[in-house]
Design a protein around this motif. Sequence first.
Motif, PDB file in Angstrom:
ATOM      1  N   PRO A 157      46.903  36.702  35.148  1.00  0.00           N
ATOM      2  CA  PRO A 157      45.763  36.086  35.836  1.00  0.00           C
ATOM      3  C   PRO A 157      45.593  34.608  35.491  1.00  0.00           C
ATOM      4  CG  PRO A 157      45.006  37.388  33.995  1.00  0.00           C
ATOM      5  CD  PRO A 157      46.470  37.645  34.101  1.00  0.00           C
ATOM      6  N   PRO A 158      45.203  33.802  36.456  1.00  0.00           N
ATOM      7  CA  PRO A 158      44.877  32.396  36.185  1.00  0.00           C
ATOM      8  C   PRO A 158      43.646  32.316  35.277  1.00  0.00           C
ATOM      9  CG  PRO A 158      45.113  32.831  38.549  1.00  0.00           C
ATOM     10  CD  PRO A 158      45.047  34.151  37.874  1.00  0.00           C
ATOM     11  N   LYS A 159      43.491  31.219  34.597  1.00  0.00           N
ATOM     12  CA  LYS A 159      42.335  31.027  33.722  1.00  0.00           C
ATOM     13  C   LYS A 159      41.081  30.753  34.540  1.00  0.00           C
ATOM     14  CE  LYS A 159      44.935  29.293  29.733  1.00  0.00           C
ATOM     15  NZ  LYS A 159      45.113  28.150  28.789  1.00  0.00           N
ATOM     16  N   ARG A 160      39.957  31.219  34.002  1.00  0.00           N
ATOM     17  CA  ARG A 160      38.626  30.993  34.572  1.00  0.00           C
ATOM     18  C   ARG A 160      38.547  31.451  36.032  1.00  0.00           C
ATOM     19  NH1 ARG A 160      35.964  28.702  30.681  1.00  0.00           N
ATOM     20  NH2 ARG A 160      34.083  28.395  31.893  1.00  0.00           N
ATOM     21  N   VAL A 161      39.154  32.601  36.280  1.00  0.00           N
ATOM     22  CA  VAL A 161      39.072  33.246  37.598  1.00  0.00           C
ATOM     23  C   VAL A 161      38.595  34.680  37.384  1.00  0.00           C
ATOM     24  CG1 VAL A 161      40.342  34.082  39.614  1.00  0.00           C
ATOM     25  CG2 VAL A 161      40.856  31.827  38.659  1.00  0.00           C
ATOM     26  N   LEU A 162      37.603  35.091  38.139  1.00  0.00           N
ATOM     27  CA  LEU A 162      37.091  36.457  38.057  1.00  0.00           C
ATOM     28  C   LEU A 162      37.330  37.159  39.380  1.00  0.00           C
ATOM     29  CD1 LEU A 162      35.420  38.766  36.735  1.00  0.00           C
ATOM     30  CD2 LEU A 162      33.380  37.688  37.733  1.00  0.00           C
ATOM     31  N   PHE A 163      37.867  38.368  39.311  1.00  0.00           N
ATOM     32  CA  PHE A 163      38.003  39.227  40.480  1.00  0.00           C
ATOM     33  C   PHE A 163      36.938  40.314  40.389  1.00  0.00           C
ATOM     34  CE2 PHE A 163      42.196  37.379  39.971  1.00  0.00           C
ATOM     35  CZ  PHE A 163      42.582  37.100  41.280  1.00  0.00           C
TER      36      PHE A 163
END
Length: 358
Positions: A157-163
């Motif tokens: 996952p990319p940083k500072r990304v929320l799913f």
Amino acid sequence: MNIESFIEHEKTKGELYNFCKFNRLPTGILLLGPEGCGNFKLGIKFIKKLLKIDILAHPDIHFLFPLPNLPKQKSNYFYNKWHNFLVNQPYGSLLDWKKTIHYENKDCKISLEQVEEALKMINLKSYELSHKVVIFWMLEHLNINAGNKLLNVLDSPPKRVLFLFIGENEKLILPTLKSRLLIINLKLISNKMIEKYLIRKFNLSQTKAQNIVSVSECNLNTIFKILNNNKNYLNINFIFWMRMLFNLKNKIDSLLRWGSKINSWNRDKNKSFLLFSLEIFRIAHRYKYDKNYINPFFDYKNFNWKQFCRYINTKKVSRINHLISDVIKGIDRYYFFLFHFLDLSFNINKILFNTQNL
């Protein structure tokens, strides 16, 4: 009705808010629960808290939701519809969404193209917020190819990304996808809690609150629709119904025509009308023994409320309540509602006006 005022899962909301407070966000969260449990509304409030914003129409927030299989240039048309749906029906079902876009009879999926577009967004520099957020509504309707694409991203996952994922049917969600998410299971809010809330917030009688909860089976989507129904419209239809039943021998053709109209209503509308009728019979019974009690619904000069109440007594209302309640509870099972509504009409006619044969 103010949507913001609806009851929520306070304990779960507190747990989600702690993620914001202690900066312990997982990459993916799945709020899983049956229709009407409020999981989507809870997710919306969580994202607003996390990002410290009041609206979700923002370039750092991307929604994915089921759409019909259309060319990309046509699918853009649905995004304005979606934001209106988001504001006006936060407890809405997939069927409600498909009705909004006039695709009730079409299969809708979250496509690979939608996922690829969202992934492009999260790889761009954040516009201004602390995180980028991708929200999947109705995860169980994710296309298989789209799901496989998403798995690769969740593994790295990319940083500072929320799913954030919203789902209703766990059995239809890819097991490999579930294994990578923090799953928070939600149940329907308890009937006692909803009853107390309806009585306190909307000044309903305990009987009416209990009827609403019983009919809705604690589904907040159904409750929201019932509370937002146009009372004037319900008044007119109830009066029209009672007038036909009063002189049914000469108005059977009119009842058949009007019954066909009722049959064309959706299930929520049928439930609201019959639930309203239950409430009117309850009020008429109370008025029978308390002449100072004022009907809060009727203000029509051409409807003789006192005359109508002359036909009401405890035994009759008890039988009518039982009949109407049975029809309401069976609406979701009835394939041909008209037959049951006509049968109800004939029975109420006999109970109220003592007719033996028509």
